[in-house]
Design a protein around this motif. Structure first.
Motif, short mmCIF file in Angstrom:
data_model
loop_
_atom_site.label_atom_id
_atom_site.label_comp_id
_atom_site.label_asym_id
_atom_site.label_seq_id
_atom_site.Cartn_x
_atom_site.Cartn_y
_atom_site.Cartn_z
N GLY A 17 0.77 -1.24 0.00
CA GLY A 17 0.00 0.00 0.00
C GLY A 17 0.80 1.29 0.00
O GLY A 17 0.24 2.36 0.27
N ALA A 18 2.09 1.24 -0.30
CA ALA A 18 2.87 2.48 -0.37
C ALA A 18 2.45 3.28 -1.61
O ALA A 18 2.40 2.75 -2.71
N GLU A 19 2.18 4.57 -1.42
CA GLU A 19 1.71 5.41 -2.53
C GLU A 19 2.72 6.47 -2.95
O GLU A 19 2.52 7.19 -3.92
N GLU A 20 3.80 6.63 -2.16
CA GLU A 20 4.88 7.55 -2.52
C GLU A 20 6.19 6.90 -2.09
O GLU A 20 6.22 6.08 -1.18
N VAL A 21 7.28 7.31 -2.75
CA VAL A 21 8.61 6.79 -2.41
C VAL A 21 9.51 7.96 -2.03
O VAL A 21 9.57 8.96 -2.74
N LEU A 22 10.21 7.84 -0.90
CA LEU A 22 11.20 8.84 -0.50
C LEU A 22 12.57 8.18 -0.46
O LEU A 22 12.78 7.22 0.28
N VAL A 23 13.50 8.71 -1.27
CA VAL A 23 14.87 8.22 -1.23
C VAL A 23 15.67 9.25 -0.44
O VAL A 23 15.72 10.43 -0.82
N ILE A 24 16.26 8.82 0.68
CA ILE A 24 16.91 9.77 1.58
C ILE A 24 18.38 9.42 1.80
O ILE A 24 18.70 8.45 2.49
N GLY A 25 19.25 10.20 1.20
CA GLY A 25 20.69 10.05 1.45
C GLY A 25 21.07 10.92 2.64
O GLY A 25 20.22 11.57 3.25
N HIS A 26 22.35 10.95 2.95
CA HIS A 26 22.78 11.84 4.04
C HIS A 26 24.17 12.37 3.78
O HIS A 26 24.97 11.75 3.08
N TYR A 27 24.43 13.55 4.36
CA TYR A 27 25.76 14.14 4.25
C TYR A 27 26.74 13.27 5.04
O TYR A 27 26.34 12.54 5.94
N ASP A 28 28.02 13.35 4.68
CA ASP A 28 29.06 12.60 5.39
C ASP A 28 28.82 11.09 5.31
O ASP A 28 28.98 10.37 6.30
N CYS A 29 28.39 10.62 4.16
CA CYS A 29 28.08 9.19 3.99
C CYS A 29 29.34 8.39 3.72
O CYS A 29 30.19 8.80 2.93
N GLY A 30 29.46 7.24 4.37
CA GLY A 30 30.61 6.37 4.17
C GLY A 30 30.80 5.94 2.73
O GLY A 30 31.92 5.67 2.28
N MET A 31 29.70 5.88 1.97
CA MET A 31 29.78 5.44 0.58
C MET A 31 30.44 6.48 -0.32
O MET A 31 30.75 6.19 -1.47
N SER A 32 30.62 7.70 0.20
CA SER A 32 31.27 8.71 -0.63
C SER A 32 32.78 8.63 -0.49
O SER A 32 33.52 9.29 -1.20
N SER A 33 33.27 7.84 0.45
CA SER A 33 34.72 7.78 0.63
C SER A 33 35.27 6.38 0.37
O SER A 33 36.42 6.09 0.67
N ILE A 34 34.42 5.51 -0.19
CA ILE A 34 34.87 4.14 -0.44
C ILE A 34 35.85 4.10 -1.60
O ILE A 34 35.65 4.73 -2.63
N ASN A 35 36.94 3.38 -1.38
CA ASN A 35 37.94 3.20 -2.42
C ASN A 35 37.95 1.72 -2.81
O ASN A 35 38.48 0.88 -2.08
#
Ligand SMILES: [Zn+2]
Length: 186
Positions: free
Chosen positions: A88-106
């Protein structure tokens, strides 16, 4: 039994015995008809729901590293589709965040860590030869807003997603402040 699991089970037995579950009783259908995809970051476990006035039973919550939908037919996308059609979900919210570990993955460094932890070089070679681009698969993102917009776009344009609002937001993991990076209402 290992120590961690032992601690958890001991706590769990008394939680159930003392009926501490009572405040959480609800149904599997979301009262606030939307689904959230967000990051598995530890700082968001309680902060994100609290900052959005979300209680147990309110929404469907899916988590992945970075809150990213990386493939059109993987587990994350399947969860979103089930939330829409079955729950019954009628909207989707995709929520990222600042300082995310995935932005510094090598990815290159992570491959080195695989080897340090006992994964055979040969295994990596076999995986590469069978078509898995390990570095691409592990790759994070440089800009969280850009990454959220790209996941939002993938969901909106997915062949099995009906016409519903899909929004992109970024949360501050310290204060809980939400910034809209892509609003899904036409
Ligand atoms: Zn994160």
């Amino acid at each position: 039994m290992g120590k961690l699991l032992e601690e958890i089970i001991t706590f769990n037995r008394s939680f159930v015995e003392q009926q501490k579950f009572e405040p959480y009783l609800t149904s599997k259908f979301p009262d606030k008809k939307f689904v959230i995809l967000t990051c598995m970051d530890t700082r968001l476990i309680e902060l994100l729901p609290a900052s959005m006035n979300i209680k147990n039973g309110d929404v469907k919550m899916i988590k992945s590293a970075g809150g990213v939908v990386s493939t059109a037919f993987g587990g994350i996308m399947r969860s979103i589709i089930v939330a829409i059609y079955e729950l019954g979900a009628e909207e989707v919210l995709v929520i990222g965040h600042y300082d995310c570990g995935m932005s510094s993955i090598n990815p290159q460094k992570m491959k080195d860590k695989f080897l340090e932890r006992g994964i055979e070089e040969e295994t990596l070679t076999i995986l590469e030869h069978s078509g898995l681009h390990i570095e691409r698969w592990l790759r994070g993102f440089d800009d969280v807003s850009e990454s959220i917009r790209s996941s939002v776009s993938l969901i909106r344009n997915h062949p099995l997603v009906p016409k519903i609002p899909v929004h992109g937001l970024v949360i501050d993991p310290a204060t809980g402040r939400l910034d809209i990076v892509d609003e899904g209402y036409e």
